[in-house]
Each structure stands twice: as C-alpha cells, then as structure tokens.
Design an enzyme around this catalytic site. Sequence first.
Site, PDB file in Angstrom:
ATOM      1  N   HIS A   1       0.810  -1.216   0.000  1.00 52.84           N
ATOM      2  CA  HIS A   1       0.000   0.000   0.000  1.00 52.84           C
ATOM      3  C   HIS A   1       0.841   1.263   0.000  1.00 52.84           C
ATOM      4  CE1 HIS A   1       0.836  -0.746   4.264  1.00 52.84           C
ATOM      5  NE2 HIS A   1       0.687   0.559   4.453  1.00 52.84           N
TER       6      HIS A   1
ATOM      7  N   ASP B   1       0.306   5.451   1.528  1.00 55.53           N
ATOM      8  CA  ASP B   1      -0.488   6.101   2.578  1.00 55.53           C
ATOM      9  C   ASP B   1      -1.423   7.146   1.975  1.00 55.53           C
ATOM     10  OD1 ASP B   1       0.911   4.668   4.560  1.00 55.53           O
ATOM     11  OD2 ASP B   1       2.562   6.091   4.415  1.00 55.53           O
TER      12      ASP B   1
ATOM     13  N   HIS C   1       4.675   0.110   0.377  1.00 53.27           N
ATOM     14  CA  HIS C   1       5.288  -0.645   1.468  1.00 53.27           C
ATOM     15  C   HIS C   1       4.367  -1.729   2.012  1.00 53.27           C
ATOM     16  CE1 HIS C   1       3.401   2.971   3.217  1.00 53.27           C
ATOM     17  NE2 HIS C   1       3.195   2.264   4.312  1.00 53.27           N
TER      18      HIS C   1
ATOM     19  N   ARG D   1       4.100   7.238  13.704  1.00 47.79           N
ATOM     20  CA  ARG D   1       4.254   7.752  12.335  1.00 47.79           C
ATOM     21  C   ARG D   1       3.741   9.178  12.231  1.00 47.79           C
ATOM     22  NH1 ARG D   1       0.965   4.871   7.506  1.00 47.79           N
ATOM     23  NH2 ARG D   1      -0.654   6.209   8.374  1.00 47.79           N
TER      24      ARG D   1
HETATM   25  C1  SIN Z   1       2.860   1.713   7.661  1.00 48.26           C
HETATM   26  O1  SIN Z   1       2.139   1.062   6.923  1.00 48.26           O
HETATM   27  O2  SIN Z   1       3.025   2.919   7.516  1.00 48.26           O
HETATM   28  C2  SIN Z   1       3.549   1.035   8.825  1.00 48.26           C
HETATM   29  C3  SIN Z   1       4.496  -0.009   8.409  1.00 48.26           C
HETATM   30  C4  SIN Z   1       4.819  -0.950   9.538  1.00 48.26           C
HETATM   31  O3  SIN Z   1       4.021  -1.104  10.488  1.00 48.26           O
HETATM   32  O4  SIN Z   1       5.871  -1.580   9.486  1.00 48.26           O
END
Ligand code: SIN
Length: 286
Positions: free
Chosen positions: A118, A120, A259, A274
């Site tokens: 995905h 963000d 990611h 984050r």
């Molecule tokens: C995310 O998707 O921004 C987080 C990635 C993670 O939890 O490793």
Amino acid sequence: MSTAFAQVLGSDSKIEIRPLQPTIGAEIGNIDLGQPLSPADRDAIRAAVLKYKVVFFRDQTIDNAQHAAFAREFGPLYVHPSNKHDDKIAPLHKISAEDAARYEDRVRKYVAPGDEYHTDTSWRLVPTWGAVLRAVNLPPVGGDTIWVDANLAYEGLSDEVKARLEGRYVTHDFLGALNGSGHDYPIVSHPVVRTHRETGQKILWVNFTQKPQILGLELAESRALLDEVLRQYKRPEFQVRFSWRPGSVAFWDNRGAVHYAVKNYGDFPRVLERILIADEPLYADL
Ligand code: SIN
C-alpha cells in the site's frame, strides 16, 4: 550488495549515505535527528529520499516533539482523521499491532494475506507525500517492513501490460474506516501509472488495502491487471527489507514507493509512531 557510507559530494552536508539496494533504500549516518537540521543536511536528506525512495536512520533517541520537528522540515504535517492521535502532537499517530489486527479483520474480505502492499492516504485527492516512522516497542525478532521501488515495478511490466494500463485510473475506497471516525470523503481516482513530479519517473501506484478498482473495465479485467501490478510489487529485486532496532527511524517518499508490514511476531504488542507529511494542494496529480 554491501557498500560503505559515503559523504554527499558538492554539499556542506555532513551526512553519510550507504545504499542498501541499487535503487531503493539507503542508510543515513552521521546525523542526530534530535538536533535542529542545518539547511545543507535537510537538503541532502531530501535529495536522498527522492533518490532512494526510503532512507533509514539508526540509534536515534528522539522524543515525539523531536520526531515532529524533524518531519516538519520537509513540509506541513498531516493529521490523519481515522488514526489515534497523540494527545499533544495531533499529526503523530501510533501504528500498533492491536490496530493492525483490527484493520486486518476488516480488509481480509478483499485482500489476501501477503498482498497488503500500500501507499499512505491514497484515498485522498492529494495524498501525503512523505512519512517518518519511528520504532517504539519492537518484538525481539520479526516485524520488518518492506518497501518497493514503484518505478522498477513499472519498468518490470511487459510492453503489453504497460499498454493495457496506459491512461487507466484506479479508485481506492477507505470509506469504512473514515466513516467509522465520523469523516466523509468522496471516492477519488488516480492514474495507475503516475509520473513523479520531482524525479520524472513513472510509478506504478496502487493501494491493495483499499479495494482498488480500475475504472472503465469489467471487474475480472480490473482484477487481472491489478494482479500484474501486485506481481511486480512482490518481486524481491524491486524491494528493500528493513529490520527495525530500538532507535530506528524510516523516512520515505510515498509517491515513489509502496510498502508492506511483515506480520510474523505473534501477539507481541509491536508499536511504531508515524507522522505523515502533506503535499501542496497544487499537486493533485502527484
Ligand atoms: C505503515 O504502513 O506505515 C507502517 C508499516 C509498519 O508497520 O511496518
């Protein structure tokens, strides 16, 4: 491939960069993210994020306010409407195993385990451009994150699939989570193949956790094309995989990489924090 750290040539920056893979992922050393950034270091980090799509810092001891101050150097901070906010710093939100499990229950109807690549805020007209993610509570082993070079993913497609994707738009539906948080938003579409406005690279840009659907195609054809995209994302040649340690921070370009969080740590209450960096409204295309 293992390379040494190297200083940035032709710059006053003192940071050192060590590529982890040929085109994606680099570790940045000789920097304390808890201190104010010099303009030269800020510019060098930004250039590295554009070039390597995701950069990593080790052994940082920063608190929430320092995390936010660092991210703010690269643009306005975005307050996510459906993530739990930090009490004092609204743009800071937890990425917890608990929330991930709840989310997984919801998305499992339409995305298979292992397919949750995905980007963000792809549901937004102007998605956030950057993200800074910091380790908070890590399992003793496991819980890595994978980033994919979405330009290599595009280049890896056959000419026939590139032609089929040409001019196609994809929708991402995040309304369930948004409405659950009292937020409403129209479903918008973006080109499946986007041109990164800063690097000029063609980017294969789909979020598989938000019911992607290619507009103007029968569902079966949309699914077949999205499978081609997913196949590219899963190619190890296009990925970098990062093992978190206490003090690790990742900073990525959400326009150039997708990611995937590796969930192999059982019930451990893994937590990262984050901050998303907003893009300018002018840039509705990327
Ligand atoms: C995310 O998707 O921004 C987080 C990635 C993670 O939890 O490793």
